[in-house]
Design an enzyme around this catalytic site. Structure first.
Site, short mmCIF file in Angstrom:
data_model
loop_
_atom_site.label_atom_id
_atom_site.label_comp_id
_atom_site.label_asym_id
_atom_site.label_seq_id
_atom_site.Cartn_x
_atom_site.Cartn_y
_atom_site.Cartn_z
N CYS A 128 10.85 3.67 18.08
CA CYS A 128 9.45 4.70 18.61
C CYS A 128 9.83 5.15 19.91
O CYS A 128 10.80 4.40 20.68
CB CYS A 128 8.41 3.97 18.29
SG CYS A 128 8.12 2.20 19.31
N CYS A 177 11.74 5.83 25.16
CA CYS A 177 12.30 4.82 24.91
C CYS A 177 13.73 5.10 23.96
O CYS A 177 14.54 4.15 23.64
CB CYS A 177 11.64 3.83 24.11
SG CYS A 177 10.34 3.05 25.15
#
Length: 456
Positions: free
Chosen positions: A440, A120
């Protein structure tokens, strides 16, 4: 998708490559400050090249399976020295999507391009790679971005079927081929679907988010409230015209797509009716308080300040210090912001109070709330981070005030550029000087970057 963001660079039909073409569009647009930035010390360092964000754009973020993406960009082709793109779910035929997007967008075949992947935070990695190339004096102008096309992910044959097919290819006699064909069973035909799961733990990210929320005592009510906040703020920002990085485009055979289509403010009563999505029947993570599978592409033009000014561009922000972190992928998979935030603040010589704008990636409402609670915990800081005192949580009035990934969507590799561009735009609109991005990522990794408003 990638080459479309790079063209508003030439035109083409719709694939994950094309969505990235469109995202690098008119990255030379001038910007007007809405509010005067506060007067604080600058983070410029003697002898270190200033690197600026000139502009950032993205396609509308679309729920996967709704509408496809297409794109282009009107940046002079010879002005770009290098192109870096991020992607997570890779298509085998276009494994270096940055190169294919650049060629499809009309860039010179002399312009190098490569693709990065870091879950991500893939486009965060693309941007910091660009910063490194410019800081090292290798380049003056780099297009960085990310693309994800979840509506058409590669689906593999089962391992047994793949092994049989490869053996068939090597078989030298008709008898050998017939024998192999005769060995195929119905079970061999079952496909392998991609899963958002950790290879090291075999656990899905949603399952991990549910456990993390439970570990930090985050209730279902808190998660639903935060998710509703995200959708409400995103709707307000969209209606107010604040999401100016979104570029309208015409999908062949479809209508013009001009806005994110996952923003859907609901009510607490409606959200409470949903069942747990991962840990059943007592989990707290649901479809309503999770980010959804999304198609989208993003791009930013990053330049040395000297080059940008020489070309007549008006930069939006300075890209300053950044860090990457990693920790236990089982029990701390989604705590990247907690670990990265204090490190980047210390690197910049700033405190939490110096930051005017915070943009954190919202994978799950439970993940965000767990990070905020971890950042407010002296025990967690002392036990796991080797710190004497807590990091401190960002004040909510400065936090994700134009919505976030829960409402805008999360095309895995494209979100980082959206976060950085949003910080730059919010600093201009709100008159702040420093912004902080944190996210994250799968593998227990994370990223944070400090962004400084460009003086107007």
């Amino acid at each position: 998708m990638a080459s479309m963001l790079l063209t508003s660079l030439r035109s083409s039909p719709l694939t994950s490559v094309q969505a990235a073409q469109f995202a690098a569009r008119s990255l030379g647009t001038s910007v007007h400050l809405q509010a005067q930035a506060k007067s604080k010390k600058t983070l410029a360092k003697p002898g270190v090249k200033n690197i600026v964000l000139v502009d950032g754009v993205r396609t509308p973020f679309l729920q996967s399976g709704t509408i496809g993406l297409l794109n282009r960009t009107g940046l002079p082709k010879d002005a770009v020295d290098y192109i870096v793109y991020g992607t997570v779910i890779q298509e085998v035929k276009t494994s270096n999507v940055a190169r294919e997007a650049a060629l499809g967008a009309g860039f010179s075949d002399k312009t190098p391009a490569h693709t990065v992947t870091m879950a991500c935070i893939s486009s965060n990695q693309a941007m910091t790679t660009a910063v490194g190339l410019i800081a090292a004096g290798q380049c003056d102008a780099v297009v960085a971005g990310g693309v994800e096309f979840m509506s058409d992910v590669p689906i593999r044959h089962s391992r047994r079927m793949r092994k049989t097919m490869l053996s068939l290819n090597k078989a030298k006699t008709l008898g050998a081929r017939l024998s192999l064909l005769g060995s195929i069973r119905l079970a061999h035909l079952a496909p392998e679907l991609p899963a958002v799961a950790e290879f090291s733990t075999a656990e899905t990210m949603g399952h991990s988010a549910d456990r993390l929320a439970a570990a930090f005592g985050v209730s279902r009510l808190e998660q639903d409230e935060f998710a509703l906040r995200s959708h409400t703020l995103a709707k307000k920002a969209q209606d107010s015209g604040l999401l100016s990085d979104v570029i309208s485009f015409k999908v062949p055979g479809k209508d013009i797509v001009s806005k994110d289509n996952g923003i859907r403010p609901s009510t607490m009563e409606q959200m409470a009716k949903l069942k747990p999505a991962f840990i059943k029947p007592h989990g707290t993570v649901t479809a309503a308080n999770s980010s959804f599978l999304t198609d989208g592409a993003s791009a930013v033009l990053i330049m040395s300040e000297e080059k940008a000014l020489a070309m007549g561009y008006k930069p939006k922000a300075y890209l300053r210090d950044f860090v990457y972190v990693s920790q236990d992928p089982k029990d701390q998979l989604l705590l990247g912001p907690t670990y990265a935030t204090p490190k980047v603040l210390e690197k910049s010589g700033l405190t939490l109070n110096d930051i005017d704008v915070f943009e954190f990636h919202e994978a799950f409402a439970g993940q965000i709330m767990a990070n905020l609670k971890a950042m407010e915990s002296d025990w967690f800081a002392q036990t796991y981070m080797g710190r004497k005192t807590k990091v401190g949580a960002p004040p909510m009035e400065k936090f994700n005030s134009w919505g976030g990934s829960l409402s805008l969507g999360h095309p895995f590799a494209a979100t980082g550029c959206r976060l950085v561009t949003t910080v730059a735009h919010r600093l201009q609109k709100e008159g702040g000087q420093y912004g902080l991005v944190a996210a994250c990522a799968a593998g227990g990794q994370g990223h944070a970057m400090v962004i400084e408003a460009y003086p107007q």
